[in-house]
Design a protein around this motif. Sequence first.
Motif, PDB file in Angstrom:
ATOM      1  N   ASN A   7       0.812  -1.217   0.000  1.00  0.00           N
ATOM      2  CA  ASN A   7       0.000   0.000   0.000  1.00  0.00           C
ATOM      3  C   ASN A   7       0.843   1.263   0.000  1.00  0.00           C
ATOM      4  OD1 ASN A   7      -2.475  -1.303   0.049  1.00  0.00           O
ATOM      5  ND2 ASN A   7      -2.596  -1.308   2.275  1.00  0.00           N
ATOM      6  N   ALA A   8       2.002   1.236   0.667  1.00  0.00           N
ATOM      7  CA  ALA A   8       2.805   2.449   0.828  1.00  0.00           C
ATOM      8  C   ALA A   8       4.252   2.078   1.089  1.00  0.00           C
ATOM      9  CB  ALA A   8       2.276   3.277   2.012  1.00  0.00           C
ATOM     10  N   PHE A   9       5.144   3.008   0.749  1.00  0.00           N
ATOM     11  CA  PHE A   9       6.543   2.813   1.122  1.00  0.00           C
ATOM     12  C   PHE A   9       7.207   4.176   1.268  1.00  0.00           C
ATOM     13  CE2 PHE A   9       6.405   2.652  -3.473  1.00  0.00           C
ATOM     14  CZ  PHE A   9       7.456   3.453  -3.871  1.00  0.00           C
ATOM     15  N   VAL A  10       8.288   4.193   2.054  1.00  0.00           N
ATOM     16  CA  VAL A  10       9.059   5.402   2.280  1.00  0.00           C
ATOM     17  C   VAL A  10      10.520   4.999   2.464  1.00  0.00           C
ATOM     18  CG1 VAL A  10       8.704   5.450   4.794  1.00  0.00           C
ATOM     19  CG2 VAL A  10       9.121   7.584   3.570  1.00  0.00           C
ATOM     20  N   GLU A  11      11.416   5.862   2.005  1.00  0.00           N
ATOM     21  CA  GLU A  11      12.850   5.611   2.120  1.00  0.00           C
ATOM     22  C   GLU A  11      13.398   6.412   3.294  1.00  0.00           C
ATOM     23  OE1 GLU A  11      16.808   5.666  -0.765  1.00  0.00           O
ATOM     24  OE2 GLU A  11      15.009   6.739  -1.373  1.00  0.00           O
ATOM     25  N   ASP A  12      14.195   5.767   4.158  1.00  0.00           N
ATOM     26  CA  ASP A  12      14.786   6.475   5.294  1.00  0.00           C
ATOM     27  C   ASP A  12      16.106   7.129   4.887  1.00  0.00           C
ATOM     28  OD1 ASP A  12      16.776   4.463   5.450  1.00  0.00           O
ATOM     29  OD2 ASP A  12      15.791   3.435   7.113  1.00  0.00           O
ATOM     30  N   LYS A  13      16.741   7.832   5.817  1.00  0.00           N
ATOM     31  CA  LYS A  13      17.957   8.578   5.491  1.00  0.00           C
ATOM     32  C   LYS A  13      19.143   7.675   5.151  1.00  0.00           C
ATOM     33  CE  LYS A  13      19.765   9.321  10.163  1.00  0.00           C
ATOM     34  NZ  LYS A  13      20.170  10.334  11.128  1.00  0.00           N
ATOM     35  N   LYS A  14      19.058   6.397   5.506  1.00  0.00           N
ATOM     36  CA  LYS A  14      20.111   5.435   5.160  1.00  0.00           C
ATOM     37  C   LYS A  14      19.884   4.803   3.790  1.00  0.00           C
ATOM     38  CE  LYS A  14      20.847   4.157   9.982  1.00  0.00           C
ATOM     39  NZ  LYS A  14      20.740   3.065  10.972  1.00  0.00           N
ATOM     40  N   GLY A  15      18.768   5.148   3.148  1.00  0.00           N
ATOM     41  CA  GLY A  15      18.448   4.582   1.848  1.00  0.00           C
ATOM     42  C   GLY A  15      17.709   3.260   1.919  1.00  0.00           C
ATOM     43  N   ASN A  16      17.270   2.876   3.116  1.00  0.00           N
ATOM     44  CA  ASN A  16      16.514   1.643   3.284  1.00  0.00           C
ATOM     45  C   ASN A  16      15.024   1.925   3.157  1.00  0.00           C
ATOM     46  OD1 ASN A  16      18.872   0.080   3.783  1.00  0.00           O
ATOM     47  ND2 ASN A  16      18.936   0.965   5.826  1.00  0.00           N
ATOM     48  N   LEU A  17      14.244   0.898   2.912  1.00  0.00           N
ATOM     49  CA  LEU A  17      12.817   1.066   2.665  1.00  0.00           C
ATOM     50  C   LEU A  17      11.965   0.533   3.803  1.00  0.00           C
ATOM     51  CD1 LEU A  17      12.574  -0.050  -1.073  1.00  0.00           C
ATOM     52  CD2 LEU A  17      12.630   2.280  -0.165  1.00  0.00           C
ATOM     53  N   TRP A  18      10.918   1.289   4.131  1.00  0.00           N
ATOM     54  CA  TRP A  18       9.845   0.851   5.004  1.00  0.00           C
ATOM     55  C   TRP A  18       8.654   0.623   4.094  1.00  0.00           C
ATOM     56  CZ3 TRP A  18      10.597  -0.299   9.996  1.00  0.00           C
ATOM     57  CH2 TRP A  18      11.753   0.198  10.596  1.00  0.00           C
ATOM     58  N   ILE A  19       8.065  -0.551   4.164  1.00  0.00           N
ATOM     59  CA  ILE A  19       7.012  -0.946   3.243  1.00  0.00           C
ATOM     60  C   ILE A  19       5.757  -1.294   4.043  1.00  0.00           C
ATOM     61  CG2 ILE A  19       6.377  -2.584   1.434  1.00  0.00           C
ATOM     62  CD1 ILE A  19       9.530  -3.033   1.163  1.00  0.00           C
ATOM     63  N   GLY A  20       4.666  -0.600   3.751  1.00  0.00           N
ATOM     64  CA  GLY A  20       3.381  -0.877   4.392  1.00  0.00           C
ATOM     65  C   GLY A  20       2.551  -1.768   3.498  1.00  0.00           C
ATOM     66  N   THR A  21       2.046  -2.859   4.038  1.00  0.00           N
ATOM     67  CA  THR A  21       1.340  -3.847   3.225  1.00  0.00           C
ATOM     68  C   THR A  21      -0.149  -3.907   3.565  1.00  0.00           C
ATOM     69  OG1 THR A  21       1.644  -5.715   4.724  1.00  0.00           O
ATOM     70  CG2 THR A  21       3.443  -5.240   3.177  1.00  0.00           C
ATOM     71  N   ASN A  22      -0.876  -4.582   2.705  1.00  0.00           N
ATOM     72  CA  ASN A  22      -2.312  -4.769   2.872  1.00  0.00           C
ATOM     73  C   ASN A  22      -2.575  -6.126   3.528  1.00  0.00           C
ATOM     74  OD1 ASN A  22      -5.065  -4.313   2.626  1.00  0.00           O
ATOM     75  ND2 ASN A  22      -5.169  -5.113   0.563  1.00  0.00           N
ATOM     76  N   GLY A  23      -2.156  -6.258   4.781  1.00  0.00           N
ATOM     77  CA  GLY A  23      -2.392  -7.487   5.535  1.00  0.00           C
ATOM     78  C   GLY A  23      -1.137  -8.180   6.027  1.00  0.00           C
ATOM     79  N   GLY A  24       0.027  -7.755   5.540  1.00  0.00           N
ATOM     80  CA  GLY A  24       1.287  -8.367   5.952  1.00  0.00           C
ATOM     81  C   GLY A  24       2.099  -7.491   6.887  1.00  0.00           C
TER      82      GLY A  24
END
Length: 95
Positions: A7-24
């Motif tokens: 559903n959504a994602f954002v990149e942090d200052k280290k270049g890593n990803l936070w990923i929001g899922t639809n049920g996971g």
Amino acid sequence: MPFDDVNAFVEDKKGNLWIGTNGGGLIYYDRQLNRYQQYLHNSSNTNSLSNNVVVSLFIDHQQKLWIGTYLGGMDCFDGKNFIHYKHDDSKPGVQ
């Protein structure tokens, strides 16, 4: 990746990803290590994600991750602790 309905994602200052899922739940992807870490709701653990359906993500100036969930309210994650914010109709005017 542990869950593929995103559903959504954002990149942090280290270049890593936070990923929001639809049920996971919430997934953290460390690009350097090529490793995923999944955060899921656990009703017996108050320091877990409030709901496994993540609809929005935002990283603030203090590098805290704000997580909007479906029917679970909003969480703030500092890398160790989830702080939960949920609307309560019985307390009008209280945030």
